[in-house]
Scaffold this motif. Structure first.
Motif, mmCIF file in Angstrom:
data_model
loop_
_atom_site.group_PDB
_atom_site.id
_atom_site.type_symbol
_atom_site.label_atom_id
_atom_site.label_comp_id
_atom_site.label_asym_id
_atom_site.label_seq_id
_atom_site.Cartn_x
_atom_site.Cartn_y
_atom_site.Cartn_z
ATOM 1 N N VAL A 291 0.847 -1.184 0.000
ATOM 2 C CA VAL A 291 0.000 0.000 0.000
ATOM 3 C C VAL A 291 0.889 1.243 0.000
ATOM 4 C CG1 VAL A 291 -1.713 1.307 1.298
ATOM 5 C CG2 VAL A 291 -1.854 -1.194 1.217
ATOM 6 N N LEU B 177 0.880 5.428 0.411
ATOM 7 C CA LEU B 177 0.074 6.481 1.019
ATOM 8 C C LEU B 177 0.702 7.838 0.740
ATOM 9 C CD1 LEU B 177 -0.462 4.747 4.484
ATOM 10 C CD2 LEU B 177 -2.058 4.792 2.559
ATOM 11 N N ALA C 33 -4.638 6.586 -0.838
ATOM 12 C CA ALA C 33 -4.027 5.265 -0.807
ATOM 13 C C ALA C 33 -4.113 4.595 -2.166
ATOM 14 C CB ALA C 33 -4.718 4.402 0.242
ATOM 15 N N PHE D 39 -8.780 -0.853 -0.179
ATOM 16 C CA PHE D 39 -8.703 0.158 0.874
ATOM 17 C C PHE D 39 -9.555 -0.193 2.090
ATOM 18 C CE2 PHE D 39 -7.472 4.064 2.518
ATOM 19 C CZ PHE D 39 -8.550 4.869 2.873
ATOM 20 N N MET E 147 -7.055 2.668 9.258
ATOM 21 C CA MET E 147 -6.189 3.803 8.974
ATOM 22 C C MET E 147 -5.994 4.638 10.229
ATOM 23 S SD MET E 147 -5.539 3.453 5.759
ATOM 24 C CE MET E 147 -4.748 5.028 5.419
ATOM 25 N N ASN F 294 -10.655 5.945 -1.906
ATOM 26 C CA ASN F 294 -9.409 5.448 -1.296
ATOM 27 C C ASN F 294 -8.685 6.550 -0.531
ATOM 28 O OD1 ASN F 294 -10.034 3.046 -2.500
ATOM 29 N ND2 ASN F 294 -8.274 3.004 -3.883
ATOM 30 N N ALA G 154 -1.490 2.754 7.512
ATOM 31 C CA ALA G 154 -2.488 1.722 7.283
ATOM 32 C C ALA G 154 -2.039 0.416 7.905
ATOM 33 C CB ALA G 154 -2.696 1.526 5.778
#
Length: 123
Positions: free
Chosen positions: A2, A4, A24, A29, A34, A77, A98
């Motif tokens: 992932v 970010l 993201a 997601f 988060m 997302n 995350a």
């Protein structure tokens, strides 16, 4: 994996507001809890707010309760941190992170991190 990316930081006067965003990519997601975290110079990274994958559960540090609000839009997302009534002590680099699975308030439980965005509050 992932990825970010935070945005929305800046310089604001005490009492003002800012809205941080964290976009993201690279995963489903809604499978990820988060969090928003912050780190001031010379201090440890602290948890600010967390949100479950569905958005139905949130948690806040005592220092920001009633002033900050975390939310997410799973269709976009993106997770947000609305910060109101900002104080000079809110000055820090803000990070989103995350973790797969349930929400946690522990910094160490988060697997993926953004690069951070600076928030500075002048008195």
């Amino acid at each position: 994996q992932v990825e970010l990316t935070e945005s929305g930081g800046g310089l604001v006067q005490a009492g003002g507001s800012l809205r941080l965003s964290c976009a993201a990519s690279g995963g489903t997601f809604s499978n990820y809890a988060m969090g928003w975290f912050r780190q001031a110079p010379g201090k440890e990274r602290d948890t600010v707010a967390t949100i479950s994958g569905s958005g139905g559960f949130t948690g806040y540090a005592d220092s920001v309760k009633g002033r900050f609000a975390i939310s997410r839009d799973n269709a976009k997302n993106t997770v947000y941190l609305q910060m109101n009534s900002l104080k000079p002590e809110d000055t820090a680099v803000y990070y989103c992170a995350a973790r797969r699975g349930v929400r946690s308030s522990a910094v160490s439980m988060y697997e993926y991190w953004g690069q951070g965005t600076q928030v500075s509050v002048s008195s």
